[in-house]
Design an enzyme around this catalytic site. Structure first.
Site, PDB file in Angstrom:
ATOM      1  N   THR A   2       0.898  -1.194  -0.009  1.00 23.18           N
ATOM      2  CA  THR A   2      -0.318  -0.031  -0.043  1.00 23.18           C
ATOM      3  C   THR A   2       0.661   1.409  -0.070  1.00 23.18           C
ATOM      4  O   THR A   2       0.514   2.325  -0.050  1.00 23.18           O
ATOM      5  CB  THR A   2      -0.800   0.051   1.235  1.00 23.18           C
ATOM      6  OG1 THR A   2       0.038  -0.230   2.307  1.00 23.18           O
ATOM      7  CG2 THR A   2      -2.134  -1.063   1.212  1.00 23.18           C
ATOM      8  N   GLY A   3       2.277   1.123   0.187  1.00 25.48           N
ATOM      9  CA  GLY A   3       3.220   2.391   0.233  1.00 25.48           C
ATOM     10  C   GLY A   3       3.160   3.045  -1.190  1.00 25.48           C
ATOM     11  O   GLY A   3       3.008   2.288  -2.210  1.00 25.48           O
ATOM     12  N   ARG A  21      -2.884  -2.530  10.074  1.00 30.41           N
ATOM     13  CA  ARG A  21      -3.973  -1.395   9.514  1.00 30.41           C
ATOM     14  C   ARG A  21      -4.795  -1.652   8.472  1.00 30.41           C
ATOM     15  O   ARG A  21      -5.961  -1.196   8.323  1.00 30.41           O
ATOM     16  CB  ARG A  21      -3.369  -0.058   9.478  1.00 30.41           C
ATOM     17  CG  ARG A  21      -2.695   0.436  10.887  1.00 30.41           C
ATOM     18  CD  ARG A  21      -1.983   1.905  10.589  1.00 30.41           C
ATOM     19  NE  ARG A  21      -0.841   1.725   9.635  1.00 30.41           N
ATOM     20  CZ  ARG A  21       0.373   1.386  10.079  1.00 30.41           C
ATOM     21  NH1 ARG A  21       0.283   1.258  11.448  1.00 30.41           N
ATOM     22  NH2 ARG A  21       1.293   1.375   9.345  1.00 30.41           N
ATOM     23  N   ARG A  53      22.015  -3.646   3.643  1.00 28.55           N
ATOM     24  CA  ARG A  53      22.750  -3.262   2.251  1.00 28.55           C
ATOM     25  C   ARG A  53      23.948  -3.298   2.524  1.00 28.55           C
ATOM     26  O   ARG A  53      24.850  -3.677   1.588  1.00 28.55           O
ATOM     27  CB  ARG A  53      22.235  -1.643   2.163  1.00 28.55           C
ATOM     28  CG  ARG A  53      21.109  -1.362   1.314  1.00 28.55           C
ATOM     29  CD  ARG A  53      20.945   0.217   1.001  1.00 28.55           C
ATOM     30  NE  ARG A  53      19.542   0.475   0.451  1.00 28.55           N
ATOM     31  CZ  ARG A  53      18.928   1.590   0.866  1.00 28.55           C
ATOM     32  NH1 ARG A  53      19.513   2.473   1.486  1.00 28.55           N
ATOM     33  NH2 ARG A  53      17.604   1.733   0.467  1.00 28.55           N
ATOM     34  N   CYS A  79      17.770   5.299  -3.410  1.00 25.47           N
ATOM     35  CA  CYS A  79      17.239   5.875  -4.627  1.00 25.47           C
ATOM     36  C   CYS A  79      18.359   6.909  -5.177  1.00 25.47           C
ATOM     37  O   CYS A  79      18.661   6.796  -6.283  1.00 25.47           O
ATOM     38  CB  CYS A  79      16.028   6.611  -4.633  1.00 25.47           C
ATOM     39  SG  CYS A  79      15.921   7.424  -2.665  1.00 25.47           S
ATOM     40  N   SER A 126       8.543  12.243  -2.248  1.00 23.58           N
ATOM     41  CA  SER A 126       7.882  10.854  -2.331  1.00 23.58           C
ATOM     42  C   SER A 126       8.913   9.912  -1.743  1.00 23.58           C
ATOM     43  O   SER A 126       8.625   8.745  -1.327  1.00 23.58           O
ATOM     44  CB  SER A 126       7.475  10.409  -3.764  1.00 23.58           C
ATOM     45  OG  SER A 126       8.766  10.832  -4.777  1.00 23.58           O
ATOM     46  N   GLY A 127      10.320  10.409  -1.610  1.00 22.22           N
ATOM     47  CA  GLY A 127      11.302   9.578  -1.111  1.00 22.22           C
ATOM     48  C   GLY A 127      11.020   9.422   0.334  1.00 22.22           C
ATOM     49  O   GLY A 127      11.554   8.310   0.673  1.00 22.22           O
ATOM     50  N   LYS A 134      25.382   7.031   3.001  1.00 18.21           N
ATOM     51  CA  LYS A 134      25.019   6.062   1.974  1.00 18.21           C
ATOM     52  C   LYS A 134      25.449   6.256   0.631  1.00 18.21           C
ATOM     53  O   LYS A 134      25.930   5.134  -0.049  1.00 18.21           O
ATOM     54  CB  LYS A 134      23.434   5.852   1.939  1.00 18.21           C
ATOM     55  CG  LYS A 134      22.607   5.264   3.010  1.00 18.21           C
ATOM     56  CD  LYS A 134      21.031   5.637   2.720  1.00 18.21           C
ATOM     57  CE  LYS A 134      20.447   5.749   4.327  1.00 18.21           C
ATOM     58  NZ  LYS A 134      19.138   6.151   3.925  1.00 18.21           N
ATOM     59  N   HIS A 136      14.280  12.524  -8.239  1.00 19.00           N
ATOM     60  CA  HIS A 136      15.392  13.035  -7.444  1.00 19.00           C
ATOM     61  C   HIS A 136      16.273  13.839  -8.463  1.00 19.00           C
ATOM     62  O   HIS A 136      16.637  13.408  -9.660  1.00 19.00           O
ATOM     63  CB  HIS A 136      16.131  12.014  -6.806  1.00 19.00           C
ATOM     64  CG  HIS A 136      15.568  11.668  -5.594  1.00 19.00           C
ATOM     65  ND1 HIS A 136      14.304  12.199  -5.055  1.00 19.00           N
ATOM     66  CD2 HIS A 136      15.888  10.689  -4.628  1.00 19.00           C
ATOM     67  CE1 HIS A 136      13.943  11.494  -3.722  1.00 19.00           C
ATOM     68  NE2 HIS A 136      14.754  10.544  -3.634  1.00 19.00           N
TER      69      HIS A 136
END
Ligand SMILES: NC(=O)c1ccc[n+]([C@@H]2O[C@H](COP(=O)([O-])OP(=O)(O)OC[C@H]3O[C@@H](n4cnc5c(N)ncnc54)[C@H](OP(=O)(O)O)[C@@H]3O)[C@@H](O)[C@H]2O)c1
Length: 337
Positions: A12-13, A40, A100, A129, A159-160, A213, A242
């Site tokens: 749902t994300g 949920r 990672r 990303c 949105s990130g 990162k 981005h």
């Protein structure tokens, strides 16, 4: 042809929703699909290829018949549930930061290091990303020159941070234009009509996790400990896409024509570089383009061995969901699963 049971975890994300769209586009050989989210969302429905699927939450045995589980539920939740998925027999492709840098976990961008998947022990990690789009832009340079140093400033879309952040930007923009009070819950400051120069946690050395990162993931993906990346990561009020301003120092003197030749002949890159005609990448262009968009390529004014470029990528698709599906696709097509 062999078919696979696939679970989309975090369906749902922001990433999970795109993942389902990409699974439809890619047409992976799916036998059964499970859509999983938090308790949920349990019982809600999601439509995939004209069929309704009921959302499940994670229970004991959820992954028992799953071949590939695509996880996008954040680091804390991944640490909690990925070991269960692996124990129950699934190959996990995880979008979070949780695994990672683990030695036994491949960190994969299929266009660069697909063969790394072979070394997995149940988990393959999707890079961050902003790392994915940067390494794709650097790859043609890396193949042809020794890169000594990279300086990058990112301009990252909300949105990130997930769906709640998109809502926050939209609500704040409306409140601002209507003259109403602006409420910030996701970010520590107003993001509408603003820029926030801090993404993720700050470290003792003054750099944020997001910035670190970019350095450590780049070294792992290129399998090159000598490539040094110094980053400044900034959140800006853009919904998708981005952008990155990248300074690259190479061992040789920069020949711009040669650089442009390498960039324009890379099938993963679209070079849009005619600034006199206002042609350069903007984040909105990445909404319907899965390539990494590169423009404003120019030689450094003061260093003959350096160049600057502007790099734009779709953070939800190539920066997350698409990269994960491409890893699954590679595993399937290479008979590695
Ligand atoms: N957005 C990006 O550009 C991007 C890029 C690269 C990597 N990522 C990574 O992808 C992950 C998800 O990001 P997002 O942007 O999609 O976040 P999001 O929009 O906030 O979605 C989070 C998802 O996780 C689910 N979830 C939360 N708790 C859960 C639990 N206990 N069990 C099962 N599912 C649970 C949520 O389900 P409910 O709807 O039921 O709450 C939702 O589906 C994060 O690790 C993020 O770092 C994101």
């Amino acid at each position: 042809m062999k078919e696979y049971n696939i679970a989309v975890v975090g369906a749902t994300g922001a990433v999970g929703t795109e993942m389902l769209k990409i699974l439809e586009e890619y047409d992976l050989p799916i036998k059964n699909l499970k859509v999983i989210a938090s308790p949920r969302s349990e019982g809600n429905k999601i439509t995939f290829k004209n069929t309704e699927y009921e959302i499940e939450s994670i229970q004991k045995g959820t992954f028992e018949n799953i071949d590939i589980a695509l996880f996008s539920i954040g680091s804390g939740n991944s640490k909690k549930f990925v070991p269960q998925a692996v124990y129950e027999g699934a190959l996990v492709i995880d979008n979070s930061n949780a695994y990672r840098m683990d030695d036994e976990v491949p960190l994969v961008v299929p266009e660069i290091n697909p063969e790394a998947v072979k070394d997995h022990s149940g988990i393959i990690a999707n890079p961050n990303c902003s790392t994915i789009q940067m390494v794709i832009a650097l790859n043609p340079l890396k193949k042809n020159f020794k890169i000594n140093k990279v300086l990058v400033s990112t301009y990252q879309a909300v949105s990130g941070t997930g769906l709640k952040a998109i809502e926050e930007l939209k609500n704040q923009a409306k409140a601002y234009l209507d003259g109403n009070e602006i409420k910030s819950e996701v970010y520590p400051h107003q993001i509408a009509f603003n820029a926030i120069p801090l993404i993720d946690k700050i470290n003792d050395n003054g750099y944020t996790e997001e910035e670190l990162k970019l350095n450590r993931e780049t070294k792992k993906i290129f399998d090159d400990q000598e490539i040094n990346v110094t980053a400044t990561a900034v959140r800006i009020p853009v919904v998708y896409g981005h952008s990155e301003s990248i300074h690259v120092e190479i061992e040789n003197e920069v020949d711009l024509e040669e650089i442009e030749y390498f960039l324009s002949n890379d099938e993963n890159i679209k070079l849009i570089d005619n600034p006199e005609e206002d042609q350069y990448p903007t984040p909105i262009m990445s909404e319907d383009n899965d390539k990494i968009l590169v423009g404003r390529v120019r030689k450094d004014l003061h260093n003959d061995n350096a160049l600057e470029m502007w790099v734009v990528g779709n953070n939800i698709r190539k920066g997350a969901a698409l990269n994960a599906v491409q890893i699954a696709d590679y595993m399937i097509k290479s008979n590695l699963i």
